[in-house]
Design an enzyme around this catalytic site. Structure first.
Site, short mmCIF file in Angstrom:
data_model
loop_
_atom_site.label_atom_id
_atom_site.label_comp_id
_atom_site.label_asym_id
_atom_site.label_seq_id
_atom_site.Cartn_x
_atom_site.Cartn_y
_atom_site.Cartn_z
CG LEU A 266 8.43 2.54 4.77
CD1 LEU A 266 8.15 1.36 3.86
CD2 LEU A 266 7.12 3.20 5.19
CE LYS B 296 3.20 3.10 3.15
NZ LYS B 296 3.70 3.36 4.52
CD GLU C 45 10.14 1.41 10.46
OE1 GLU C 45 10.33 2.32 9.65
OE2 GLU C 45 9.85 0.24 10.12
CE1 TYR D 30 0.11 1.99 4.28
CE2 TYR D 30 1.05 -0.21 4.44
CZ TYR D 30 0.87 1.06 4.96
OH TYR D 30 1.46 1.40 6.16
#
Length: 283
Positions: A203, A147, A179, A33
């Protein structure tokens, strides 16, 4: 007003949109996505999101459902018909519908779904007060650079933070912060921005890339390396970046104030620069 959404070539009222129960996104989380921000009715960093989408699809050996030009046209139409001035466009591609099997199907056609969501982020109160985060072990799979729609643990982390009266969580692996649950993490020490270097562990944030570019142009020193929670607690500032929150200050970690406990000057300035520069290149 009922939103208009996009499903496999059709623009439909959201109440009429359907996806097969055999879709591998539903059965296997076999999908990726992207979320693109809308400001002033225009798309922010669309090119970066489109390129990252292509990379995610390639890494999973998944078909590209449309061209980048077609994808832009779909985004623009949804923004227009849904009258979105500030918000986001969510895009999801799955491998498609097929009999349930762990092996990739050979003949499935990808499912492409997009929808808009109105959301005010520019004048977010959190930008002025900062947010609080807790630290949690990072037990996600090893390819966080793709992702994917596998978001259960980030959701669990967000809920764990809320249960402790915090806003979000920073994930820790082998002693170092990777993260946030849905954002890239940074600290500032002696005027230097420190953030984890790119790899499979995090990411590759589109907003991250833009913010670091703007910081370099503003002559702010940057160190891309892992940092610990202890180092973060001793920092002068901390912040996160994402497409939907831009640059958001972090003022408390595991209940301890970061720096003065107030929004720091570098995070505040980077947020201003990001919004100003991004609006100039919006499409």
């Amino acid at each position: 007003m009922t939103r208009t959404v996009y499903v496999n070539g059709e623009y439909l009222p959201e109440t009429e949109a359907k996806v097969s129960i055999f879709d591998r996104g539903f059965l296997m989380a076999d999908g990726v996505y992207e979320v693109t921000t809308v400001l002033d009715g225009k798309l922010i960093d669309f090119d970066g999101h489109a390129k990252r989408l292509a990379r995610s699809l390639n890494e999973l050996e998944m078909k590209h459902p449309v061209t980048e030009e077609e994808l832009l046209a779909i985004h623009r139409k949804l923004v227009e018909v849904n009258e979105v001035e500030e918000g986001l466009v969510y895009l999801q591609v799955t491998r498609g519908a097929a009999d349930r099997d762990f092996a990739y199907p050979k003949d499935a056609e990808p499912t492409l779904v997009l929808f808009t969501q109105k959301k005010q982020a520019v004048n977010s109160p959190a930008a002025k007060t900062g947010i609080s985060v807790i630290s949690l072990p990072d037990i996600r799979w090893g390819r966080r650079d793709i992702k994917t729609v596998q978001l259960l643990y980030p959701s669990m982390g967000k809920m764990a933070a809320k249960a402790q009266g915090a806003d979000d969580a920073w994930l820790v692996e082998d002693g170092f912060v990777t993260e946030g649950t849905s954002n890239n993490a940074y600290i500032v020490k002696d005027g230097v921005i420190i953030t984890r270097n790119l790899g499979n562990e995090i990411l590759h944030g589109i907003t991250r890339a833009a913010v670091l570019r703007f910081a370099a142009e503003a002559q702010i020193k940057i160190e891309e390396r892992p940092f610990t929670i202890e180092e973060a607690k001793a920092a002068d500032e901390a912040f996160v970046t994402s497409a939907t929150t831009f640059v958001l200050p972090v003022t408390k970690i595991d209940g301890e104030a970061v720096g003065t406990g107030q929004v720091g000057p570098i995070a505040a300035r980077l947020r201003e620069i990001y919004l100003e520069e991004s609006r100039k290149t919006a499409v």
